[in-house]
Design a protein around this motif. Sequence first.
Motif, short mmCIF file in Angstrom:
data_model
loop_
_atom_site.label_atom_id
_atom_site.label_comp_id
_atom_site.label_asym_id
_atom_site.label_seq_id
_atom_site.Cartn_x
_atom_site.Cartn_y
_atom_site.Cartn_z
N MET A 1 52.25 95.63 108.43
CA MET A 1 53.52 95.23 108.62
C MET A 1 53.82 95.75 110.30
SD MET A 1 56.89 93.52 107.74
CE MET A 1 58.58 93.91 108.83
N ARG A 2 53.67 97.15 110.37
CA ARG A 2 54.10 97.69 111.29
C ARG A 2 53.58 97.21 112.69
NH1 ARG A 2 55.18 104.18 110.59
NH2 ARG A 2 57.15 103.95 111.77
N ALA A 3 52.31 97.08 112.72
CA ALA A 3 51.74 96.46 113.87
C ALA A 3 51.79 94.99 114.12
CB ALA A 3 50.10 96.57 113.74
N GLU A 4 52.37 94.32 113.16
CA GLU A 4 52.39 92.89 113.36
C GLU A 4 53.85 92.67 113.77
OE1 GLU A 4 51.50 91.65 109.28
OE2 GLU A 4 49.45 91.08 109.98
N SER A 5 54.62 93.61 113.41
CA SER A 5 55.97 93.36 113.52
C SER A 5 56.52 94.34 115.07
CB SER A 5 57.02 93.70 112.46
OG SER A 5 56.88 95.09 112.36
N SER A 6 55.74 94.99 115.55
CA SER A 6 56.14 95.53 116.68
C SER A 6 56.62 94.66 118.01
CB SER A 6 55.03 96.46 117.04
OG SER A 6 53.90 95.72 117.64
N GLY A 7 57.85 94.71 118.29
CA GLY A 7 58.02 93.68 119.48
C GLY A 7 58.85 92.30 119.09
N LEU A 8 59.06 92.63 117.76
CA LEU A 8 59.59 91.30 117.26
C LEU A 8 61.23 91.71 116.91
CD1 LEU A 8 57.32 90.13 114.32
CD2 LEU A 8 57.32 89.22 116.66
N THR A 9 62.17 90.80 117.05
CA THR A 9 63.28 90.79 116.86
C THR A 9 63.47 90.84 115.32
OG1 THR A 9 63.95 88.48 116.69
CG2 THR A 9 63.94 89.56 118.86
N ALA A 10 64.74 91.20 114.69
CA ALA A 10 64.97 91.05 113.27
C ALA A 10 65.04 89.92 112.88
CB ALA A 10 66.62 91.74 113.13
N ASP A 11 65.40 88.71 113.31
CA ASP A 11 65.42 87.40 113.00
C ASP A 11 63.94 86.95 112.85
OD1 ASP A 11 68.06 87.14 112.66
OD2 ASP A 11 68.14 86.02 114.68
N GLU A 12 62.95 87.42 113.64
CA GLU A 12 61.49 87.12 113.61
C GLU A 12 60.95 87.88 112.56
OE1 GLU A 12 60.63 85.99 118.38
OE2 GLU A 12 60.68 88.30 117.68
N VAL A 13 61.24 89.05 112.26
CA VAL A 13 60.77 89.81 111.13
C VAL A 13 61.14 89.37 109.84
CG1 VAL A 13 60.87 92.03 110.07
CG2 VAL A 13 60.48 92.06 112.49
N LEU A 14 62.44 88.76 109.77
CA LEU A 14 62.73 87.95 108.49
C LEU A 14 62.27 86.84 108.25
CD1 LEU A 14 64.80 87.99 106.19
CD2 LEU A 14 66.36 86.81 107.82
N LYS A 15 61.82 85.90 109.42
CA LYS A 15 61.08 84.85 109.19
C LYS A 15 59.73 85.17 108.75
CE LYS A 15 63.65 82.01 112.50
NZ LYS A 15 63.66 81.34 113.81
N TRP A 16 59.22 86.17 109.34
CA TRP A 16 57.72 86.64 108.86
C TRP A 16 57.50 87.05 107.45
CZ3 TRP A 16 55.89 91.22 107.41
CH2 TRP A 16 54.52 91.41 107.21
N ALA A 17 58.72 87.89 107.16
CA ALA A 17 58.69 88.27 105.77
C ALA A 17 58.72 87.12 104.88
CB ALA A 17 59.93 89.17 105.59
N ARG A 18 59.59 86.20 105.11
CA ARG A 18 59.81 84.95 104.08
C ARG A 18 58.43 84.23 104.05
NH1 ARG A 18 65.58 82.90 106.31
NH2 ARG A 18 66.97 84.49 104.85
N ARG A 19 57.71 83.92 105.34
CA ARG A 19 56.46 83.24 105.23
C ARG A 19 55.43 84.10 104.39
NH1 ARG A 19 57.08 82.92 111.03
NH2 ARG A 19 55.40 84.41 111.11
N MET A 20 55.33 85.67 104.36
CA MET A 20 54.51 86.19 103.66
C MET A 20 54.77 86.18 102.24
SD MET A 20 52.28 87.56 105.50
CE MET A 20 52.38 86.19 106.29
N ARG A 21 56.08 86.13 101.94
CA ARG A 21 56.42 86.02 100.43
C ARG A 21 56.21 84.64 100.06
NH1 ARG A 21 62.62 85.17 99.96
NH2 ARG A 21 61.75 83.08 100.48
N ASP A 22 56.40 83.33 100.75
CA ASP A 22 55.95 82.12 100.29
C ASP A 22 54.41 82.10 99.85
OD1 ASP A 22 58.69 81.57 100.29
OD2 ASP A 22 58.53 80.61 102.18
N GLN A 23 53.61 82.79 101.05
CA GLN A 23 52.36 82.53 100.85
C GLN A 23 51.82 83.14 99.54
OE1 GLN A 23 50.41 84.20 104.31
NE2 GLN A 23 51.08 82.26 105.69
N ASP A 24 52.17 84.24 99.31
CA ASP A 24 52.15 85.45 97.91
C ASP A 24 52.33 84.35 96.86
OD1 ASP A 24 50.98 87.50 99.58
OD2 ASP A 24 52.99 88.51 99.17
N ASP A 25 53.58 83.76 96.98
CA ASP A 25 54.25 82.89 95.74
C ASP A 25 53.21 81.57 95.66
OD1 ASP A 25 56.65 80.69 94.82
OD2 ASP A 25 55.91 82.61 93.78
#
Length: 64
Positions: free
Chosen positions: A1-25
Amino acid sequence: MRAESSGLTADEVLKWARRMRDQDDEAGTAVREKQPRDDRCIKVYRINSRTVRLNGLFAPEHGE
């Protein structure tokens, strides 16, 4: 996640985390839906010349 989230805003990280959770689900949901179908079985036993015994396991939607 560190490499993927570098340079992202907090909102973008939150959206990314939700997408990852939804894919896992989605993957977990597919496995949970497939498992009852994979577990189903029916066995027929002839106890004597006139008696037959059935033993089965069905998915919930087929057992109702």
